[in-house]
Design a protein around this motif. Structure first.
Motif, PDB file in Angstrom:
ATOM      1  N   LYS B 886       0.836  -1.203   0.000  1.00 26.61           N
ATOM      2  CA  LYS B 886       0.000   0.000   0.000  1.00 26.61           C
ATOM      3  C   LYS B 886       0.875   1.259   0.000  1.00 26.61           C
ATOM      4  O   LYS B 886       0.619   2.204  -0.740  1.00 26.61           O
ATOM      5  CB  LYS B 886      -0.889  -0.029   1.247  1.00 26.61           C
ATOM      6  CG  LYS B 886      -1.678   1.213   1.486  1.00 26.61           C
ATOM      7  CD  LYS B 886      -3.089   1.082   0.994  1.00 26.61           C
ATOM      8  CE  LYS B 886      -3.845   2.375   1.226  1.00 26.61           C
ATOM      9  NZ  LYS B 886      -5.106   2.393   0.507  1.00 26.61           N
ATOM     10  N   LYS B 889       2.391   2.131  -3.264  1.00 25.94           N
ATOM     11  CA  LYS B 889       1.420   2.749  -4.169  1.00 25.94           C
ATOM     12  C   LYS B 889       1.163   4.201  -3.791  1.00 25.94           C
ATOM     13  O   LYS B 889       1.171   5.084  -4.642  1.00 25.94           O
ATOM     14  CB  LYS B 889       0.096   1.991  -4.090  1.00 25.94           C
ATOM     15  CG  LYS B 889      -0.083   1.007  -5.214  1.00 25.94           C
ATOM     16  CD  LYS B 889      -1.528   0.537  -5.224  1.00 25.94           C
ATOM     17  CE  LYS B 889      -1.685  -0.668  -6.112  1.00 25.94           C
ATOM     18  NZ  LYS B 889      -2.931  -1.372  -5.834  1.00 25.94           N
ATOM     19  N   ARG B 892       4.012   6.591  -4.466  1.00 25.39           N
ATOM     20  CA  ARG B 892       4.362   6.796  -5.858  1.00 25.39           C
ATOM     21  C   ARG B 892       3.292   7.568  -6.621  1.00 25.39           C
ATOM     22  O   ARG B 892       3.533   8.045  -7.706  1.00 25.39           O
ATOM     23  CB  ARG B 892       4.590   5.449  -6.538  1.00 25.39           C
ATOM     24  CG  ARG B 892       5.964   5.339  -7.144  1.00 25.39           C
ATOM     25  CD  ARG B 892       6.121   4.031  -7.864  1.00 25.39           C
ATOM     26  NE  ARG B 892       6.472   2.968  -6.950  1.00 25.39           N
ATOM     27  CZ  ARG B 892       6.110   1.699  -7.133  1.00 25.39           C
ATOM     28  NH1 ARG B 892       5.386   1.354  -8.153  1.00 25.39           N
ATOM     29  NH2 ARG B 892       6.466   0.784  -6.263  1.00 25.39           N
ATOM     30  N   ARG B 899      -5.906  11.658   2.264  1.00 24.18           N
ATOM     31  CA  ARG B 899      -6.854  10.604   2.598  1.00 24.18           C
ATOM     32  C   ARG B 899      -6.206   9.219   2.472  1.00 24.18           C
ATOM     33  O   ARG B 899      -6.416   8.341   3.288  1.00 24.18           O
ATOM     34  CB  ARG B 899      -8.055  10.701   1.665  1.00 24.18           C
ATOM     35  CG  ARG B 899      -9.158   9.719   1.928  1.00 24.18           C
ATOM     36  CD  ARG B 899     -10.226   9.848   0.846  1.00 24.18           C
ATOM     37  NE  ARG B 899      -9.652   9.770  -0.489  1.00 24.18           N
ATOM     38  CZ  ARG B 899      -9.329   8.616  -1.092  1.00 24.18           C
ATOM     39  NH1 ARG B 899      -9.521   7.480  -0.477  1.00 24.18           N
ATOM     40  NH2 ARG B 899      -8.829   8.621  -2.315  1.00 24.18           N
ATOM     41  N   ARG B 900      -5.396   9.080   1.440  1.00 28.66           N
ATOM     42  CA  ARG B 900      -4.770   7.778   1.244  1.00 28.66           C
ATOM     43  C   ARG B 900      -3.710   7.515   2.314  1.00 28.66           C
ATOM     44  O   ARG B 900      -3.482   6.394   2.711  1.00 28.66           O
ATOM     45  CB  ARG B 900      -4.173   7.687  -0.157  1.00 28.66           C
ATOM     46  CG  ARG B 900      -5.212   7.897  -1.239  1.00 28.66           C
ATOM     47  CD  ARG B 900      -4.655   7.634  -2.605  1.00 28.66           C
ATOM     48  NE  ARG B 900      -4.475   6.210  -2.809  1.00 28.66           N
ATOM     49  CZ  ARG B 900      -3.734   5.708  -3.804  1.00 28.66           C
ATOM     50  NH1 ARG B 900      -3.119   6.512  -4.615  1.00 28.66           N
ATOM     51  NH2 ARG B 900      -3.615   4.413  -3.957  1.00 28.66           N
ATOM     52  N   ASP B 903      -5.438   6.070   5.389  1.00 29.01           N
ATOM     53  CA  ASP B 903      -5.616   4.614   5.340  1.00 29.01           C
ATOM     54  C   ASP B 903      -4.322   3.899   5.696  1.00 29.01           C
ATOM     55  O   ASP B 903      -4.300   2.954   6.480  1.00 29.01           O
ATOM     56  CB  ASP B 903      -6.036   4.177   3.926  1.00 29.01           C
ATOM     57  CG  ASP B 903      -7.423   4.673   3.588  1.00 29.01           C
ATOM     58  OD1 ASP B 903      -8.105   5.153   4.516  1.00 29.01           O
ATOM     59  OD2 ASP B 903      -7.810   4.591   2.412  1.00 29.01           O
ATOM     60  N   LYS B 906      -3.473   4.039   9.293  1.00 34.66           N
ATOM     61  CA  LYS B 906      -4.314   3.126  10.072  1.00 34.66           C
ATOM     62  C   LYS B 906      -3.722   1.727  10.051  1.00 34.66           C
ATOM     63  O   LYS B 906      -3.691   1.021  11.058  1.00 34.66           O
ATOM     64  CB  LYS B 906      -5.728   3.102   9.476  1.00 34.66           C
ATOM     65  CG  LYS B 906      -6.677   4.026  10.205  1.00 34.66           C
ATOM     66  CD  LYS B 906      -8.100   3.840   9.672  1.00 34.66           C
ATOM     67  CE  LYS B 906      -8.823   5.167   9.683  1.00 34.66           C
ATOM     68  NZ  LYS B 906      -9.760   5.321   8.568  1.00 34.66           N
ATOM     69  N   MET B 907      -3.270   1.324   8.885  1.00 30.53           N
ATOM     70  CA  MET B 907      -2.705  -0.019   8.780  1.00 30.53           C
ATOM     71  C   MET B 907      -1.418  -0.135   9.589  1.00 30.53           C
ATOM     72  O   MET B 907      -1.173  -1.149  10.244  1.00 30.53           O
ATOM     73  CB  MET B 907      -2.412  -0.348   7.315  1.00 30.53           C
ATOM     74  CG  MET B 907      -3.680  -0.551   6.494  1.00 30.53           C
ATOM     75  SD  MET B 907      -3.327  -0.635   4.735  1.00 30.53           S
ATOM     76  CE  MET B 907      -2.689  -2.293   4.599  1.00 30.53           C
TER      77      MET B 907
END
Ligand SMILES: Nc1nc2c(ncn2[C@@H]2O[C@H](COP(=O)(O)OP(=O)(O)OP(=O)(O)O)[C@@H](O)[C@H]2O)c(=O)[nH]1
Ligand SMILES: [Mg+2]
Lengths: 205, 1052
Positions: B886, B889, B892, B899-900, B903, B906-907
Motif C-alpha cells: 500500500k 502505491k 508513488r 486521505r490515502r 488509510d 491506520k494499517m
C-alpha cells in the motif's frame, strides 16, 4: 474529439539503438505513413493517438526517444511513469540486438513502475540481409518476460498489432493504470468483525 | 405453547383481523418457497467445530403483519463442497447408535433439527449466532421486528404470531425451525417452532435476573429438565450432560504492563540519552491485552457420573478434560507510533505560513529584510575558519538562532535541542572523532540474528519500493526529528522553526560551498521523494559552483588576475572551467574524471604550461596518457590567433582559463607536431580537446579526430521534468511540432557541435556524425580501406536521413561556431537553479513541508514496525506485506492525497497494536513460569496461536505446559486479590492470610454453561421416542434456559 469515453491515458515509451526505426514505427502507427526521410531524433519526440480496444478507448501519449548515445543522458528521465515500453532492434543489425541488455538495464534503473509492460519489436523485416533470427528475438523476450513481435515500419507489417497488444496487456494489469482500485483491506481483525448480528461470545461476560 | 391447538382456537374467535394474518401467512409461505425451504432435504450432522470454522450465510426479506414490519432472515451454515464422505467419518459411534434409534423414520434419515439437537461436535462455539449456540442449529429462520425500537410485548400478539407461523409451516411443510423475537431486542428472547409431518419441536426460553438457589447448579437444572419432559417411562434413560465453566483472569500479577511513555525532556539532560528525536516512538501506552478467559469443558457426561449441587461439586477445573483460552484485547489501545503519525497527518491540513506562525517571535529590531539579515549573518559565519574544516556547527548554531532573530526564550524549539538536532542532521559538522563513532556503530551489525536478517530483507525491499529517501539521508533524519519536535515542542510552530533553520543551513552550505551531507551526489534520483531530489539538485549546483570558483580562484591567484576579472563580463553566464563540463563523458566514454583538481599540482602545471606555450607558438601539443586527469591536449595561445569572429574579447578573457585547462597537460608532451594548416581550409587553433577519438582521422585534413570537452547535461528534478514534458507535449503530434521540439532540444546538440568544431579545426559534419552518431555513417563497401596519407579518412557517406536538406542536424551544424565548452553559454545555470530551490524550500508553508516529508515518515514508521517485530507471526507478516504494498502505491502516486495516507497510517497503527499484543502476551506467558524444561517451544506455539485465533485449545489441558502456566497465573491473581482484601480489613484478617491454603486456585466461574440432552417418548408414554435438549447459561444477573422439546403429533 470527445474525451469523455476515454478510459485512461497511457504513457508509452519507445527505446532502442539509433537508426533501428523507432520514429518510423511510431509514424507508421500514428499517421500510417513511412517517410524514408525521417530525421534522426533529437532528444525526445512525442505523439498522441487514441486507440479503441474492445469498446474501451485509451489515449496513448507516446514518447519517442533518440537512440544516439549522446542523448541518452537526457532521455532516461522520460522513462518515469511509463506504463509500457517498446524496445526496438533492427533485425538486420546484430549490433542493435546485442545492445538490448544495456537498454533493459537502463530501463530498470530509471523507470518508476516496476510492473511496466515491456514489448520487444524486431523491425525492418522487409529487408534482405537479416542478421537476427526470429528465434533469437523470441528467446530474448521469453528470458525477460516481454511481449515479442517482428515488424516493418516500411510495409506496416506487425506495427498496429504491436501497439494494440501492448495496450491490451497494460489494460489487463489494472494496478498499472487505475488510480485507486479498491479500498483498504485490513488483514487482521477483519474476520472478527465480519460476523453479523448476534456474533461474539455473548453469553459469558 | 402448543401451536396447533391455539391456532384452532384463534381461527374461530377472531375474524376481524383474518385478512391481515392471512396475508401475513401467504407472504411467509411465499418467502419460504422463494428460499426453497420446502421439501428441503435433511442435512447430515455438522462436522466438528464447523460452526466456528465454516461459513455462515444469510438471506433476508421484509414482511408485514398489518403495519408492523418484520425482517425474516434465513441463517444457515454453508455446505462444504466435499461434504459427503467427511460426514460419515466424523460421526462418533455414539451418534450412530442414536441414529439407529430413529431409523424407523420413513425416509431413513433423521430430520436436521433432531440431528442438530443431539450432535455434540459443536457444543460451545466461541462465535456464533445465539440461536445456533443455544439450540445447536445449523439452519434456522428468524423473524424480528425490522426496527430495534419496535417491540412485541403483548401476550396475545405473541400468540397470534406464533399460530400464524405454525400455519405457514404446516402449509408449506417447511422443516426449518422458525423463531420470533419478542421483548426488547437486546434481551434476545425468542420463541420458535419446527414442524415435521409427525412431530414438532418447541423452542422456549426463560431469561431471569435471579435464579432461585435450588436451581443454580446441575442438580437443579436436571430437575427442571426432567420436570419439563414429564416422562413416566421407566427406566428413564439417563440425561447426557455437557458442561463448560469459564474463568476470567483480569489481573496479571507477574507482568504489570511495562511500557512507560518516553519522557522527552529528561532524556536531553544526559549527553547519551538524547537519541529520542532520532527514532520514532513505538509501542502501547496501556496493556493491549486485558483479560484471559479460560473455559474448562466436560464434553459429555452421564448425569449419574457427576454431581454438582448446593454443597458439593465434582466440577473441578483442574479435572476438566478440555481447556480452551480466549484473550480479551483492549479495544483501540493507545499506541505511540500511531498517535505520532495521526498527529503529523493533521498538520498537512494546516494553511498557516511561517510568518503567521513565527512572526510574533521575531525581535522588534528585525527589519523584515531577511535577505540582508542573512547575508550579514553569513558574513559572520564565513569568517575564516580554522583549517579546511567548515566552522563547527555548534558555533554556527548559536548564531543560527540569531540569524532567525527569534528570542531564544520564546523559540518553540529550545536552542540546545535545536543544536542537537542540527548536529544530528549534519554530522559532517562534528569533529572527526564523532563521525568515526557513528561509523563503527554500523559495523557492529556484522553478525546478524535470524530476526535481523529477516528485517534486513524487508528494509531492502522498502528502500526499493518506497518513493521516499535513503534511510541515512538528511531528509529521512529531518522527517523523523521534525515529527518528534512537532509532538513535544508546540506542534506546527516548532515544525516551522526547525524547517526555517534547516533552510538557512541549506543556504549557508550553498554560499560557502559545503555539500549537503547525507545526500548522494549525481543527478536527482527520481525514485526518491521530491524533497530529496531538490536537495540532490542543490548539491549539483554546489558542485558546479565549487568548480567554477576553483577555477576562478586558481586564476585570480595568478599574475593576470586583474585583467581577467575586469574582462570576464558575467561570470555566471560562462563556464569558466573545463572540469566543469567534463563530467558527462564518463559514462559515454569510460573516462572517470576526478572532480577535485589537485590545486597544488595544477598550479605547477599551469605555470609550466604557459611557459611552454610561450615558447612554442604554433605547435599543436599532444597529450601524454599518463595524466590522471583527462587526456586532452590544450591550446593556450589561442588568444592571439583565434579566428572565430566576435569572440575576441571572450577569448582573451579566457586565456587564463585555458591555462588552467593545461593543468591536465603533461609537461613532457612532445608528441608529434603535425602540420597545422592544410591548404584551402581555414583553420583555428584547436581548443577544448578531451581525448583522441579512437584512430579516427578527420576526413578533409586527415588529422587525428578529438573528442571535445563538452558540457554536462542539466540535472533535473521530477517537477522540472514534468514541466518540460508538458511543454514538449503541448506542441502536439504534427510534423511542425516534431520540428519545434527538436529545435528546443537542440541546445545540447549545438553545444556539442561547437565544442567539436573547436577541438577539431577543419572538421565537417561527416566527422561529427562519425563520433556522435556512428550508425549514420555508412562506410563504402567493397573499397579497400585506404590508410595512406594525405587523406587517411574513411571512405563513406552520411546516412540518408542525415542528408535530407534542411534537417535539424545540418541546420544546427551550420549555425555552430567553434567555441569550446568552457566559453559557451552554460546549459545549466546552477546559480539560478540553486536560488529557485532555496526559494521553493523557504516559501513552503509548514503544512506543505509536513506533506513533503510524509513519505519519509511512513518509511521510518514501517522500519520501526519491522524492527519491533520479533515474534514472527504469520498474520503480522501478511499485514506487513500489505502495508508495504500500500505504501509503495501511495508514495508513488503523483497526487499526494492525505486521505490515502490516512488509510496507510491506520494499517501501520494496526501492525503496531498487533506487535504490542504479541509483546504483552510474551511477557505474560514467560518461560520462567514453566515447570518442565524443554517446553518453551510448546509455550511459544501457544502464544503465537493466541495471537492468531480467537480461541485456542490447550494441548494437554490443565496438565500441559501452557495449562500449568495458566494455572499459576490464576493462583497468583487469586493470592493478590486476597491480599488486597487483607489490606482493607487489616485487623481481623491478618491471620486469615496466614491460612493461605484456603485460597482456592481459581475464582468462581464467571459463566457456567450446561447442555442437557436425552431421548424419551413425549407427550405420552406410547409416543415415539424423540430427542430433547436444554441449554443453560448461568452468569451473574443473567440466567437463561433455552429448551427444545419435541412432541409426537400422531401418538399423543
Ligand atoms: N527498410 C526499412 N527501413 C526502415 C524501416 N524502419 C525504419 N527504416 C529506416 O531506418 C532509418 C532510421 O529510422 P528512424 O526511424 O529514424 O530510426 P530511429 O530509431 O528513430 O533513430 P533515432 O531517432 O536516431 O534513435 C531511416 O532511414 C528509415 O527510413 C523498415 O521497417 N524497413
Ligand atoms: Mg527517431
Amino acid at each position: 474529439m470527445d474525451d469523455q469515453d476515454i478510459l485512461t491515458t497511457l504513457k508509452i515509451l519507445i527505446i532502442g539503438e539509433s537508426g533501428v526505426g523507432k520514429s518510423s514505427l511510431l509514424l507508421r502507427f500514428t499517421d500510417d505513413t513511412f517517410d524514408p526521410e525521417q530525421a534522426a531524433t533529437i532528444g525526445v519526440d512525442f505523439k498522441v493517438k487514441t486507440l479503441s480496444l474492445d469498446g474501451n478507448r485509451a489515449k496513448l501519449a507516446i514518447w519517442d526517444t533518440a537512440g544516439q548515445e549522446r542523448f541518452r543522458t537526457l532521455t532516461p528521465s522520460y522513462y518515469r511513469g511509463a506504463q509500457g515500453v517498446i524496445l526496438v532492434y533492427d533485425v538486420c543489425s546484430r549490433g542493435s540486438f546485442s545492445k538490448l541488455d544495456a537498454w533493459l538495464n537502463e530501463l530498470e534503473t530509471f523507470s518508476t513502475k516496476h510492473d511496466m509492460i515491456k514489448m520487444l519489436v524486431g523491425n525492418k523485416i522487409d529487408k534482405d540481409k537479416r542478421e537476427v533470427s526470429k528465434e533469437d528475438g523470441l528467446r530474448f523476450a521469453r528470458k525477460h518476460h516481454m511481449l515479442f513481435i517482428e515488424a516493418s515500419a516500411k510495409t506496416k507489417e506487425g506495427v498496429q498489432c504491436s501497439f494494440e497488444e501492448l495496450v491490451e496487456k497494460i489494460l489487463q494489469t489494472p494496478g498499472l493504470w487505475e488510480t485507486d482500485r479498491h479500498g483498504m483491506t485490513l488483514g487482521v481483525d477483519n474476520a472478527d468483525t465480519a460476523r453479523p448480528s448476534c456474533g461474539g461470545y455473548c453469553s459469558v461476560v | 405453547m402448543a401451536a396447533d391447538e391455539e391456532a384452532d382456537v384463534f381461527e374461530i374467535t377472531d375474524f376481524t383481523t383474518a385478512s391481515e394474518w392471512e396475508r401475513f401467512i401467504s407472504r411467509l409461505e411465499e418467502i419460504l418457497h422463494g428460499w426453497k425451504l420446502v421439501n428441503h432435504p435433511n442435512r447430515g450432522p455438522a462436522l466438528k467445530d464447523v460452526y466456528t470454522s465454516g461459513d455462515w450465510e444469510e438471506k433476508s426479506e421484509d414482511i408485514f403483519f398489518a403495519d408492523f414490519k418484520f425482517t425474516v432472515t434465513f441463517i444457515y451454515l454453508k455446505v462444504p463442497e466435499s461434504g459427503g464422505t467427511d460426514k460419515k467419518e466424523s460421526q462418533s459411534p455414539e451418534q450412530e447408535t442414536e441414529q439407529d434409534n430413529a431409523d424407523d423414520e420413513s425416509d431413513g434419515t433423521l430430520p436436521t433439527v433432531f440431528v442438530d439437537m443431539m450432535n455434540m461436535d459443536n457444543d460451545f462455539p466461541f462465535r456464533a449466532h445465539c440461536l445456533c449456540r443455544w439450540y445447536g442449529l445449523q439452519e434456522f429462520i428468524v423473524a424480528a421486528p425490522a426496527s430495534n425500537s419496535d417491540v412485541i410485548e403483548n401476550e396475545s400478539r405473541m400468540k397470534l404470531l406464533m399460530s400464524s407461523i405454525s400455519i405457514a409451516l404446516h402449509n408449506t411443510e417447511c422443516k426449518v425451525p422458525l423463531f420470533v423475537q419478542f421483548q426488547q431486542w437486546w434481551r434476545k428472547i425468542y420463541s420458535g417452532m419446527c414442524v415435521m409431518p409427525d412431530s414438532t419441536v418447541e423452542y422456549e426460553m426463560v431469561h431471569l435476573k435471579k435464579l432461585p438457589s435450588q436451581y443454580n447448579h446441575l442438580e437443579g437444572l436436571l430437575d427442571i429438565f426432567k420436570g419439563k419432559l414429564g416422562s413416566t417411562v421407566s427406566p428413564r434413560p439417563p440425561v447426557s450432560v455437557s458442561v463448560r465453566f469459564t474463568y476470567v483472569l483480569q489481573e496479571w500479577v507477574n507482568s504489570p504492563w511495562p511500557q512507560s511513555p518516553p519522557d522527552f525532556s529528561s532524556s536531553l539532560e544526559g549527553d547519551v540519552g538524547c537519541s529520542d528525536f532520532r527514532i520514532l516512538p513505538f509501542g502501547a501506552c496501556e496493556d493491549p491485552v486485558s483479560e484471559l478467559h479460560l473455559s474448562c469443558t466436560w464434553p459429555s457426561l452421564s448425569e449419574d457420573m457427576i454431581v454438582e449441587n448446593q454443597v458439593y461439586s465434582d466440577l473441578d477445573p483442574l479435572q476438566a478434560p478440555q481447556w480452551t483460552v480466549r484473550i480479551q484485547m483492549t479495544e483501540d489501545p493507545q499506541c505511540l507510533l500511531g498517535e505520532y503519525l495521526k498527529n503529523c497527518l493533521q498538520l498537512c491540513h494546516r494553511k498557516e505560513t511561517t510568518d503567521e506562525l513565527l512572526g510574533c517571535l521575531f525581535t522588534e529590531d528585525s527589519d523584515n529584510d531577511q535577505g540582508a539579515d542573512i547575508s550579514q549573518a553569513l558574513q559572520r559565519l564565513t569568517q575564516p575558519s580554522v583549517s579546511y574544516n567548515m566552522p563547527s556547527l555548534t558555533t554556527v548554531m548559536s548564531q543560527a538562532s540569531s540569524r532567525l532573530r527569534i528570542k531564544a526564550e520564546e523559540a518553540p524549539v529550545p536552542t540546545e535541542l535545536l543544536n542537537e538536532i542540527l548536529l544530528y542532521l549534519f554530522p559532517d559538522a562534528k569533529d572527526s572523532e564523532n563521525t568515526e563513532k557513528e561509523g563503527s556503530k554500523d559495523e557492529d551489525s556484522d553478525e546478524l540474528t535470524e530476526d535481523e536478517m529477516r528485517h534486513q530483507t524487508y528494509f531492502k525491499q522498502l528502500s526499493k519500493d518506497l518513493k521516499s529517501s535513503p534511510v541515512n539521508s538528511v531528509v529521512h533524519k529531518l522527517a523523523v526529528s521534525l515529527f518528534t519536535v512537532n509532538y513535544h515542542h508546540g506542534g506546527l510552530r516548532a515544525v516551522a522553526h526547525l524547517w526555517q533553520e534547516f533552510v538557512l543551513e541549506m543556504r549557508y552550505r550553498l554560499e560557502n560551498n559545503y555539500f549537503i551531507s547525507g545526500v548522494e551526489n549525481g543527478q536527482p534520483n527520481m525514485g526518491s521523494c521530491l524533497l530529496h531530489q531538490k536537495l540532490q539538485m542543490l548539491n549539483c549546483c554546489i558542485e558546479r559552483k565549487i568548480k567554477r570558483e576553483q577555477l576562478h580562484k586558481g586564476y585570480t591567484g595568478r599574475r593576470h588576475s586583474t585583467d581577467v576579472t575586469d574582462l570576464i563580463p558575467t561570470d555566471d553566464n560562462y563556464i569558466g572551467c573545463p572540469e566543469d563540463v567534463s563530467m558527462e563523458t564518463d559514462d559515454a566514454m569510460n573516462i572517470s574524471v576526478s572532480e577535485t583538481a589537485d590545486n597544488n599540482e595544477s598550479c605547477e602545471n599551469e605555470h609550466r604550461a604557459s611557459e611552454q606555450a610561450n615558447m612554442r607558438l604554433a605547435s599543436n601539443v599532444d597529450s601524454s596518457s599518463e595524466d590522471e586527469f583527462f587526456e586532452c591536449a590544450e591550446e593556450n595561445q589561442s588568444g592571439r590567433t583565434e579566428p572565430v569572429a566576435g569572440a575576441e574579447m571572450v577569448a582573451r578573457s579566457e586565456m587564463a582559463g585555458e591555462n588552467t585547462i593545461v593543468q591536465s597537460m603533461s609537461t613532457s608532451s612532445l608528441a608529434s607536431n603535425t602540420s597545422f594548416k592544410i591548404s584551402g581550409i581555414p583553420q583555428h587553433r584547436p581548443e577544448g580537446r578531451l581525448t583522441p577519438c579512437g584512430d579516427l582521422k578527420l576526413l578533409r585534413s586527415g588529422e587525428q579526430m578529438y573528442i571535445p570537452v563538452t558540457q554536462e547535461p542539466s540535472p533535473m528534478t521530477e517537477d522540472m521534468l514534468d514541466e518540460q514534458a508538458e511543454v514538449l507535449a503541448k506542441l502536439g503530434s504534427s510534423p511542425e511540432g516534431t520540428q519545434l521540439r527538436a529545435k528546443m532540444q537542440s541546445a545540447c546538440l549545438l553545444s556539442d557541435m561547437e565544442s567539436f568544431k573547436a577541438a577539431n579545426p577543419g572538421c565537417a559534419l561527416e566527422d561529427f556524425v562519425r563520433w556522435y552518431s556512428p550508425r549514420d555513417w555508412i562506410p563504402n563497401e567493397g573499397e579497400e580501406p585506404d590508410n595512406e596519407m594525405p587523406l587517411p579518412g574513411e571512405k563513406g557517406q552520411l546516412s540518408q536521413r542525415m542528408l535530407i536538406p534542411g534537417n535539424m542536424w545540418v541546420e544546427v551544424w551550420q549555425s555552430a561556431q567553434a567555441i569550446p565548452a568552457h566559453r559557451q553559454k552554460r546549459l545549466f545555470d546552477d546559480t539560478k537553479e540553486a536560488e529557485k530551490i532555496l526559494h521553493f524550500l523557504s516559501a513552503m508553508k509548514p503544512g506543505a513541508v509536513v506533506l513533503h516529508l510524509l513519505p519519509c515518515l511512513v518509511h521510518a514508521a514501517i522500519i520501526r514496525v519491522i524492527e519491533n517485530d520479533d515474534s514472527d507471526i504469520p498474520k503480522l507478516r501478511m499485514l506487513l506485506d500489505q502495508v508495504i504494498g500500500k505504501a509503495a502505491k501511495v508514495l508513488r502516486s503523483p497526487h499526494q492525497e492525505i486521505r490515502r495516507y490516512e488509510d496507510l497510517i491506520k494499517m501501520i497503527s494496526l501492525a503496531e497494536v498487533v506487535i504490542a499484543r504479541a509483546k504483552s502476551l510474551k511477557t505474560k506467558f514467560t518461560e520462567e513460569l514453566l515447570d518442565q524444561p524443554g517446553a518453551e517451544e510448546e509455550l511459544n506455539y501457544f502464544v503465537s496461536n493466541l495471537l492468531q485465533h480467537p480461541e485456542v485449545s490447550i494441548r494437554g489441558g490443565p496438565c500441559g505446559p501452557a495449562g500449568s502456566v495458566i494455572h499459576k497465573l490464576f493462583i497468583a491473581a487469586q493470592k493478590s486479590s486476597y491480599l488486597v482484601l487483607d489490606d482493607e480489613t487489616e485487623e481481623n484478617s491478618g491471620e486469615a492470610y496466614r491460612q493461605s491454603p484456603t485460597i482456592p486456585d481459581f475464582p468462581n466461574p464467571s459463566g457456567r454453561e450446561y447442555i442437557l440432552r436425552t431421548w424419551v417418548p413425549r407427550p405420552a408414554p406410547y409416543s415415539k421416542t424423540l430427542p430433547h435438549r436444554m441449554y443453560c447459561v448461568l452468569v451473574d444477573n443473567d440466567y437463561r434456559l433455552a429448551g427444545a422439546f419435541s412432541h409426537d403429533t400422531i401418538f399423543q
